[in-house]
Design a protein around this motif. Structure first.
Motif, PDB file in Angstrom:
ATOM      1  N   GLU A   1      19.005 -27.727  50.470  1.00  0.00           N
ATOM      2  CA  GLU A   1      19.245 -26.790  49.400  1.00  0.00           C
ATOM      3  C   GLU A   1      20.212 -25.702  49.827  1.00  0.00           C
ATOM      4  O   GLU A   1      20.872 -25.090  48.994  1.00  0.00           O
ATOM      5  CB  GLU A   1      17.891 -26.193  48.985  1.00  0.00           C
ATOM      6  N   THR A   2      20.344 -25.487  51.128  1.00  0.00           N
ATOM      7  CA  THR A   2      21.180 -24.395  51.613  1.00  0.00           C
ATOM      8  C   THR A   2      22.614 -24.797  51.873  1.00  0.00           C
ATOM      9  O   THR A   2      23.444 -23.963  52.186  1.00  0.00           O
ATOM     10  CB  THR A   2      20.608 -23.846  52.927  1.00  0.00           C
ATOM     11  N   SER A   3      22.939 -26.099  51.791  1.00  0.00           N
ATOM     12  CA  SER A   3      24.272 -26.538  52.180  1.00  0.00           C
ATOM     13  C   SER A   3      25.095 -26.951  50.984  1.00  0.00           C
ATOM     14  O   SER A   3      24.572 -27.202  49.912  1.00  0.00           O
ATOM     15  CB  SER A   3      24.175 -27.708  53.157  1.00  0.00           C
TER      16      SER A   3
ATOM     17  N   GLY B   1      17.684 -26.165  43.928  1.00  0.00           N
ATOM     18  CA  GLY B   1      18.771 -25.681  44.767  1.00  0.00           C
ATOM     19  C   GLY B   1      20.139 -26.043  44.237  1.00  0.00           C
ATOM     20  O   GLY B   1      21.065 -25.222  44.240  1.00  0.00           O
ATOM     21  N   PHE B   2      20.269 -27.276  43.764  1.00  0.00           N
ATOM     22  CA  PHE B   2      21.560 -27.737  43.251  1.00  0.00           C
ATOM     23  C   PHE B   2      21.978 -26.915  42.034  1.00  0.00           C
ATOM     24  O   PHE B   2      23.101 -26.403  41.958  1.00  0.00           O
ATOM     25  CB  PHE B   2      21.459 -29.217  42.889  1.00  0.00           C
ATOM     26  N   GLN B   3      21.070 -26.786  41.086  1.00  0.00           N
ATOM     27  CA  GLN B   3      21.393 -26.025  39.873  1.00  0.00           C
ATOM     28  C   GLN B   3      21.554 -24.535  40.173  1.00  0.00           C
ATOM     29  O   GLN B   3      22.444 -23.869  39.609  1.00  0.00           O
ATOM     30  CB  GLN B   3      20.320 -26.255  38.817  1.00  0.00           C
ATOM     31  N   SER B   4      20.727 -23.987  41.069  1.00  0.00           N
ATOM     32  CA  SER B   4      20.806 -22.556  41.386  1.00  0.00           C
ATOM     33  C   SER B   4      22.154 -22.204  42.004  1.00  0.00           C
ATOM     34  O   SER B   4      22.720 -21.137  41.735  1.00  0.00           O
ATOM     35  CB  SER B   4      19.684 -22.165  42.348  1.00  0.00           C
TER      36      SER B   4
ATOM     37  N   THR C   1      12.486 -20.812  37.760  1.00  0.00           N
ATOM     38  CA  THR C   1      12.470 -21.094  39.197  1.00  0.00           C
ATOM     39  C   THR C   1      11.211 -20.633  39.917  1.00  0.00           C
ATOM     40  O   THR C   1      10.943 -21.097  41.028  1.00  0.00           O
ATOM     41  CB  THR C   1      13.685 -20.436  39.885  1.00  0.00           C
ATOM     42  N   GLU C   2      10.449 -19.721  39.355  1.00  0.00           N
ATOM     43  CA  GLU C   2       9.364 -19.067  40.101  1.00  0.00           C
ATOM     44  C   GLU C   2       8.299 -20.043  40.609  1.00  0.00           C
ATOM     45  O   GLU C   2       7.881 -19.973  41.772  1.00  0.00           O
ATOM     46  CB  GLU C   2       8.699 -17.983  39.249  1.00  0.00           C
TER      47      GLU C   2
ATOM     48  N   ALA D   1      13.149 -24.236  53.342  1.00  0.00           N
ATOM     49  CA  ALA D   1      14.288 -23.363  53.086  1.00  0.00           C
ATOM     50  C   ALA D   1      14.811 -23.596  51.671  1.00  0.00           C
ATOM     51  O   ALA D   1      14.998 -24.732  51.253  1.00  0.00           O
ATOM     52  CB  ALA D   1      15.397 -23.644  54.095  1.00  0.00           C
ATOM     53  N   MET D   2      15.030 -22.500  50.937  1.00  0.00           N
ATOM     54  CA  MET D   2      15.532 -22.591  49.562  1.00  0.00           C
ATOM     55  C   MET D   2      16.442 -21.394  49.293  1.00  0.00           C
ATOM     56  O   MET D   2      16.184 -20.576  48.418  1.00  0.00           O
ATOM     57  CB  MET D   2      14.371 -22.649  48.566  1.00  0.00           C
TER      58      MET D   2
END
Length: 422
Positions: free
Chosen positions: A3-5, A347-350, A375-376, A389-390
């Motif tokens: 999600e972080t990359s 993650g992708f959409q965020s 998202t919550e 990790a997000m």
């Protein structure tokens, strides 16, 4: 890919590392060991072992249903109440936002109809908005009752629920399944809180009859429309089944939900093409690409509706998180099976919701944003409880706090699930 990359096609997979995470105190008493992805920028997405088996049968729920137990548990309610009473943030501002909304008005007059008729995009709209917003109002009042212990809110929730259970007989027109799914997702949340934390609701059984005869038959068999439809319908079916203590319907809805989740969010472990729902009739690459809004490059975290728009994608992601959360409360934790898809979809959409440049291979280089306050629940479950990790989801979640309502079936999730360890 994590999600972080950056999300690019054909990114190589790297080694993962494992660590043991104990679930936090509250409603969950057991600890479990999960495979957690390497959180470095170069690591690729590696799902937990159970999540890598999308066809696996769901774990059995415990024999008796937990009440209140639709989306929010008593322990979660207690946590939110304590935080609001202490004036702690972000819960106090989330509560103030809720109480200031029209949904919390003690002068609200419900507007039930015998037949709610909803066409495409709610045209015609005969009772569609009234039904959805009355359901949200009942849920809002139920939350306000629990936090304040002011019986006026419980009585208002009861007034709204009794008004509808005494009148409605059916939903009609093309959007009837989706409308039933949206309203049917919210009604059980309100009913669970009132029935199991407030004394004096004489209409609880009549409300159960309404859910059993008007709502459940409309949603339980799902839909072959866009994925957000069936996911919302399964959310309704699961919540209604909990309220009705209906194990057969609950298990049927969970099975359909699991099939739909793996066909809604793509992971690179799925292969060259996304998975499909059994019986969908999507048998060729061309049919699948068309169903995925013309998107032919598939990367981890992409959803079936990403290239349609983020708003409908948000509906699907939200329903995924809601069913998973209810299942966890009910002792049948589905996060090991759906969590990696949920995490990567968020993650992708965020990432793009926050303004990242859209590559030309993604949806023709243009996205229709507007993910919504969705998202919550997933962020709290996957990041706070399970330690994944997000980064992108965390930034968007904090940016949007306090999360309000989408006026359809999502409401007040910073208050109920924001950093909630229970």
């Amino acid at each position: 890919m994590p999600e972080t990359s950056p999300h690019t096609p054909h990114q190589p997979r790297h080694r993962m590392r494992r660590r043991h995470l104990a679930l936090l105190a509250g409603a969950v008493t057991a600890s479990l060991t999960l495979a957690v992805v390497n959180t470095s920028a170069s690591a690729s997405a590696t799902a937990p072992a159970a999540a890598a088996r999308p066809g696996a049968a769901p774990a059995a729920a415990q024999a008796a249903f937990v009440h209140p137990g639709v989306l929010v548990s008593r322990a979660q309610l207690d946590f939110a109440r304590a935080k609001v009473q202490a004036g702690a943030q972000p819960w106090k501002s989330a509560y103030d936002q809720m109480l200031a909304s029209p949904y919390a008005s003690l002068s609200r007059t419900p507007a039930p109809r015998a037949v709610v008729e909803c066409g495409s995009y709610s045209n015609p709209n005969y009772g569609c908005t009234d039904e959805r917003e009355d359901a949200i109002a009942a849920y809002t009042d139920a939350l306000a009752w629990y936090i304040t212990q002011d019986s006026r809110y419980a009585q208002k929730a009861i007034q709204i629920m009794d008004a509808w259970s005494g009148v409605i007989t059916s939903h009609t027109n093309s959007n009837a399944p989706l409308q039933t799914g949206w309203a049917g997702s919210v009604w059980p949340r309100a009913a669970e809180i009132i029935r199991y934390t407030y004394t004096g609701w004489s209409g609880a059984d009549r409300f159960a009859t309404m859910l059993r005869t008007v709502y459940l038959p409309q949603v339980i068999n799902g839909s072959n429309s866009n994925g957000n439809w069936e996911l919302s319908m399964m959310e309704a079916a699961v919540g209604i089944s909990v309220y009705l203590d209906d194990r057969t319907s609950y298990d049927k809805a969970v099975t359909r939900y699991l099939n739909r989740v793996q066909a809604y969010v793509y992971l690179d472990t799925d292969g060259a093409l996304p998975k499909t729902v059994p019986g969908s009739g999507l048998d060729t690459q061309a049919e699948i690409v068309k169903y995925w809004q013309g998107q032919s490059t598939f990367v981890t975290g992409l959803t079936q509706e990403t290239c349609r728009d983020f708003t409908h994608t948000g509906y699907g992601i939200s329903a995924i998180s809601h069913v998973a959360e209810t299942s966890r409360i009910q002792g049948q934790d589905l996060y090991p099976q759906v969590g990696e898809r949920l995490r990567q979809a968020l993650g992708f959409q965020s990432k793009y919701e926050r303004g990242a440049a859209v590559p030309s291979w993604l949806c023709g280089g243009s996205l229709n944003l507007g993910l919504g306050p969705v998202t919550e629940v997933g962020y709290n479950a996957m990041h706070n409880r399970l330690g994944y990790a997000m980064t992108n989801t965390e930034a968007l979640t904090e940016q949007q706090r306090p999360a309000g309502s989408n006026n359809l079936f999502v409401a007040w999730e910073t208050l109920t699930h924001g950093d909630n360890p229970a």
